[in-house]
Design a protein around this motif. Structure first.
Motif, PDB file in Angstrom:
ATOM      1  N   ASN A   1      32.508 -35.338  61.638  1.00 20.25           N
ATOM      2  CA  ASN A   1      33.452 -34.226  61.751  1.00 20.25           C
ATOM      3  C   ASN A   1      34.895 -34.710  61.866  1.00 20.25           C
ATOM      4  N   ALA A   2      35.140 -35.954  61.484  1.00 19.50           N
ATOM      5  CA  ALA A   2      36.477 -36.518  61.641  1.00 19.50           C
ATOM      6  C   ALA A   2      37.411 -36.053  60.535  1.00 19.50           C
ATOM      7  N   ASP A   3      37.028 -36.315  59.309  1.00 22.50           N
ATOM      8  CA  ASP A   3      37.894 -35.967  58.188  1.00 22.50           C
ATOM      9  C   ASP A   3      37.383 -34.763  57.410  1.00 22.50           C
ATOM     10  N   LEU A   4      36.448 -34.022  58.012  1.00 18.56           N
ATOM     11  CA  LEU A   4      35.866 -32.897  57.286  1.00 18.56           C
ATOM     12  C   LEU A   4      36.900 -31.807  56.995  1.00 18.56           C
ATOM     13  N   PHE A   5      37.787 -31.531  57.947  1.00 25.55           N
ATOM     14  CA  PHE A   5      38.772 -30.472  57.770  1.00 25.55           C
ATOM     15  C   PHE A   5      39.701 -30.773  56.591  1.00 25.55           C
ATOM     16  N   SER A   6      40.267 -31.952  56.567  1.00 25.34           N
ATOM     17  CA  SER A   6      41.172 -32.318  55.474  1.00 25.34           C
ATOM     18  C   SER A   6      40.427 -32.407  54.152  1.00 25.34           C
ATOM     19  N   LEU A   7      39.165 -32.826  54.203  1.00 24.89           N
ATOM     20  CA  LEU A   7      38.369 -32.923  52.989  1.00 24.89           C
ATOM     21  C   LEU A   7      38.130 -31.537  52.387  1.00 24.89           C
ATOM     22  N   VAL A   8      37.789 -30.564  53.251  1.00 27.91           N
ATOM     23  CA  VAL A   8      37.567 -29.197  52.771  1.00 27.91           C
ATOM     24  C   VAL A   8      38.867 -28.579  52.278  1.00 27.91           C
ATOM     25  N   LYS A   9      39.947 -28.806  53.001  1.00 30.17           N
ATOM     26  CA  LYS A   9      41.233 -28.223  52.618  1.00 30.17           C
ATOM     27  C   LYS A   9      41.688 -28.737  51.257  1.00 30.17           C
ATOM     28  N   ASN A  10      41.530 -30.004  51.028  1.00 30.95           N
ATOM     29  CA  ASN A  10      41.968 -30.578  49.757  1.00 30.95           C
ATOM     30  C   ASN A  10      41.089 -30.132  48.594  1.00 30.95           C
TER      31      ASN A  10
ATOM     32  N   GLU B   1      29.828 -20.133  43.972  1.00 35.49           N
ATOM     33  CA  GLU B   1      29.909 -21.265  43.046  1.00 35.49           C
ATOM     34  C   GLU B   1      30.968 -22.289  43.458  1.00 35.49           C
ATOM     35  N   SER B   2      32.092 -21.821  43.983  1.00 38.76           N
ATOM     36  CA  SER B   2      33.188 -22.743  44.274  1.00 38.76           C
ATOM     37  C   SER B   2      33.165 -23.275  45.694  1.00 38.76           C
ATOM     38  N   ILE B   3      32.826 -22.419  46.659  1.00 34.58           N
ATOM     39  CA  ILE B   3      32.930 -22.832  48.065  1.00 34.58           C
ATOM     40  C   ILE B   3      31.600 -23.355  48.596  1.00 34.58           C
ATOM     41  N   LEU B   4      30.553 -22.524  48.491  1.00 32.65           N
ATOM     42  CA  LEU B   4      29.270 -22.923  49.071  1.00 32.65           C
ATOM     43  C   LEU B   4      28.699 -24.160  48.396  1.00 32.65           C
ATOM     44  N   LYS B   5      28.771 -24.205  47.070  1.00 34.28           N
ATOM     45  CA  LYS B   5      28.237 -25.382  46.375  1.00 34.28           C
ATOM     46  C   LYS B   5      29.022 -26.638  46.724  1.00 34.28           C
ATOM     47  N   THR B   6      30.341 -26.471  46.914  1.00 34.05           N
ATOM     48  CA  THR B   6      31.165 -27.623  47.271  1.00 34.05           C
ATOM     49  C   THR B   6      30.830 -28.129  48.667  1.00 34.05           C
ATOM     50  N   LEU B   7      30.654 -27.193  49.598  1.00 38.97           N
ATOM     51  CA  LEU B   7      30.329 -27.595  50.975  1.00 38.97           C
ATOM     52  C   LEU B   7      28.941 -28.214  51.093  1.00 38.97           C
ATOM     53  N   ASN B   8      28.058 -27.900  50.166  1.00 38.02           N
ATOM     54  CA  ASN B   8      26.693 -28.425  50.220  1.00 38.02           C
ATOM     55  C   ASN B   8      26.515 -29.707  49.410  1.00 38.02           C
ATOM     56  N   THR B   9      27.594 -30.220  48.872  1.00 37.25           N
ATOM     57  CA  THR B   9      27.478 -31.465  48.109  1.00 37.25           C
ATOM     58  C   THR B   9      27.238 -32.648  49.048  1.00 37.25           C
ATOM     59  N   LYS B  10      26.848 -33.762  48.464  1.00 33.34           N
ATOM     60  CA  LYS B  10      26.489 -34.948  49.248  1.00 33.34           C
ATOM     61  C   LYS B  10      27.684 -35.514  49.997  1.00 33.34           C
ATOM     62  N   GLY B  11      28.860 -35.431  49.397  1.00 32.94           N
ATOM     63  CA  GLY B  11      30.055 -35.988  50.037  1.00 32.94           C
ATOM     64  C   GLY B  11      30.388 -35.282  51.332  1.00 32.94           C
ATOM     65  N   PHE B  12      30.191 -33.977  51.378  1.00 32.59           N
ATOM     66  CA  PHE B  12      30.473 -33.241  52.602  1.00 32.59           C
ATOM     67  C   PHE B  12      29.379 -33.441  53.637  1.00 32.59           C
ATOM     68  N   SER B  13      28.150 -33.651  53.171  1.00 28.26           N
ATOM     69  CA  SER B  13      27.046 -33.851  54.110  1.00 28.26           C
ATOM     70  C   SER B  13      27.279 -35.087  54.969  1.00 28.26           C
ATOM     71  N   LYS B  14      27.859 -36.121  54.407  1.00 25.04           N
ATOM     72  CA  LYS B  14      28.102 -37.335  55.163  1.00 25.04           C
ATOM     73  C   LYS B  14      29.165 -37.139  56.244  1.00 25.04           C
ATOM     74  N   GLN B  15      30.058 -36.182  56.030  1.00 27.41           N
ATOM     75  CA  GLN B  15      31.145 -35.982  56.970  1.00 27.41           C
ATOM     76  C   GLN B  15      30.779 -35.034  58.109  1.00 27.41           C
ATOM     77  N   ARG B  16      29.628 -34.343  57.994  1.00 28.31           N
ATOM     78  CA  ARG B  16      29.322 -33.326  58.995  1.00 28.31           C
ATOM     79  C   ARG B  16      29.072 -33.912  60.382  1.00 28.31           C
ATOM     80  N   ASN B  17      28.398 -35.031  60.419  1.00 30.38           N
ATOM     81  CA  ASN B  17      28.056 -35.591  61.712  1.00 30.38           C
ATOM     82  C   ASN B  17      29.301 -36.130  62.429  1.00 30.38           C
TER      83      ASN B  17
END
Length: 493
Positions: free
Chosen positions: A87-96, A69-85
């Motif tokens: 991969n610039a700010d994905l690390f800081s985005l996930v950490k925060n 509920e907390s991790i997988l759903k967050t990683l599959n949201t639209k905001g993270f999908s845009k960062q996957r390609n």
């Protein structure tokens, strides 16, 4: 279990993360021996795409629902999908959004996972994000089994360190309640917490306790009893100098008196230092009931002496001092001993040894039949021994009263001390009569006066005598007459 560390053990070499995600996963799997409980959840943008992230955790130590509920759903949201390609700010985005901390060496991931955390690894980054997801099946909070009271709180400690500290926090809602956690055991990596109230606990006691814990060199800590044996000051004394309990209310009361608690991960018994002799005679109900209930402490002390010298006193009177026994009673005892082939000492040793065997058997057997076996076994064996003329009826009565008196003591480990000391006192009474008992008790008192528990005299406040503290020693005065203060703030005060 090997309790000593190899002197040639060396610190592991820190291995940095690789920027290649597959290499990091392969290293973790290899170090854990490809264990079946290691879960690696791979994340891809689609089935044909390359792996861009993964979740790694230990099955059974984490809350899987929280992970979904907390991790997988967050990683599959639209905001993270845009960062996957990019991969610039994905690390800081996930950490925060998810993580609580960042680790930069692969060796650190194991202790983190064993504490129930989930690792988030991203491709192209040489560090990992730690998500706090402890969980798994644990024993729920239940009523105490060993220290039962008729009136008082019904919660008890569990094997979870976090649960145990929370139970104390619920009773002491103060910012001055400090908790320091150490890791003990080179293999088990057991978390051990020191809990005290700042301003009430003695700084010297805290420093001494921390020093002793830091000096422990052992491969594994499986229970608080192992820690107790390493930090006690008098390992060869029959008397316990460290108090242990499964009741949070006793620990909370001890902390407010200036004591220090030691909580060990995986153990439902919490240690309390310093400990004094009278503390093992007191029970929680002494404070939850009216003042007159506190008079039962005198009954416990009386029971303590019966359990300690009951058989010895019987041996001394029937062997050396028959003139002290009333005539009719002595005639009855003598008539009961007609045909008994053993002297009184051997008779007492046989009965005491038999009862100890029955008591130990009752503890090791299932609860459904354990008590029945110990009780019925004692009755059947006692009756059969009397009818066979091996044991006198008076000896059966003395041993029974002695055994029952030992169960009156609230602290089980103090009862063990009484059972151990009972046998040498029996030998002294058989050799010298009442004079031998008095010598044994005198040596016992001298030994008690020489004991200390983290700088506190073991017989305090009886020796050295403190008149102000007698309000809560042998008896208890009304609560409004007791001052709630730290009585152990200064050593030897």
């Amino acid at each position: 279990m090997d309790s000593s560390e190899n002197s040639q053990d060396t610190q592991p070499v820190e291995t940095p993360f690789s920027s290649n995600l597959d290499a990091n996963i392969a290293f973790i799997r290899k170090e854990l021996g490809y264990s079946s409980d290691l879960i690696v959840r791979e994340l891809k943008t689609n089935e044909q795409a390359d792996l861009y992230a993964c979740l790694i955790y230990i099955d059974g130590l984490t809350d899987t629902q929280d992970i979904h509920e907390s991790i997988l759903k967050t990683l599959n949201t639209k905001g993270f999908s845009k960062q996957r390609n990019s991969n610039a700010d994905l690390f800081s985005l996930v950490k925060n959004a998810i993580g609580t901390q960042e680790i930069t060496h692969l060796n650190e991931v194991f202790s983190s996972m064993f504490n129930g955390n989930t690792l988030i690894l991203l491709d192209g980054h040489n560090s990992a994000i730690v998500a706090d997801t402890p969980g798994g099946d644990q024993r729920s909070i239940s009523p105490p089994e060993e220290q039962v009271v008729l009136r008082g709180p019904r919660d008890s400690f569990t094997e979870s360190l976090i649960t145990n500290t929370a139970l104390i926090r619920r009773k002491i809602k103060s910012k001055d309640l400090w908790i320091k956690t150490k890791t003990i055991g080179s293999v088990s990596q057991t978390s051990t917490s020191i809990v005290y109230i700042k301003g009430l606990a003695s700084d010297e006691v805290i420093q001494e306790l921390e020093s002793k814990l830091d000096q422990i060199q052992i491969k594994g800590v499986l229970d608080s009893g192992i820690i107790e044996q390493f930090i006690e000051e008098n390992p060869f004394s029959p008397f316990p100098t460290i108090y242990n309990t499964e009741r949070p209310d006793i620990i909370a009361a001890g902390l407010m008196e200036g004591r220090v608690a030691i909580i060990v991960e995986g153990s439902p018994f919490v240690l309390l230092v310093p400990a004094v002799f009278i503390q093992f005679i007191q029970a929680p109900e002494d404070y939850y009931q009216r003042t007159d209930y506190g008079l039962l402490r005198l009954l416990r002390i009386f029971s303590f002496f019966i359990a300690l010298i009951g058989p010895s006193l019987y041996i001394a009177l029937t062997t050396f001092h028959q003139e002290i026994i009333p005539t009719e009673l002595f005639i009855s005892i003598t008539a009961g001993r007609q045909g008994v082939p053993f002297p009184t000492l051997i008779e007492a040793i046989i009965m005491e040894g038999t009862f100890e065997i029955l008591r130990e058997a009752g503890l090791r057997m299932p609860k459904a039949v354990g008590q029945a076996v110990s009780i019925v076994g004692a009755l059947v064996i006692g009756q059969a021994a009397v009818e066979a003329g091996i044991i006198s009826p008076s000896m059966v009565i003395v041993v029974s009263i002695t055994a029952i008196s030992s169960f009156v003591l609230p602290a089980y480990n103090m009862g063990i001390s009484v059972r151990i000391l009972r046998f040498p006192l029996m030998l002294m009474s058989a050799s010298f009569g009442l004079f031998g008992i008095f010598i044994g008790l005198a040596l016992l008192i001298i030994h008690l006066c020489s004991l200390y528990s983290f700088g506190t005299p073991y017989l305090s406040p009886l020796s050295p005598f403190k008149l102000a503290d007698q309000r809560d020693t042998l008896i208890r005065v009304p609560l409004y007459g007791l001052l709630l203060r730290g009585v152990y703030k200064k050593r030897n005060e």
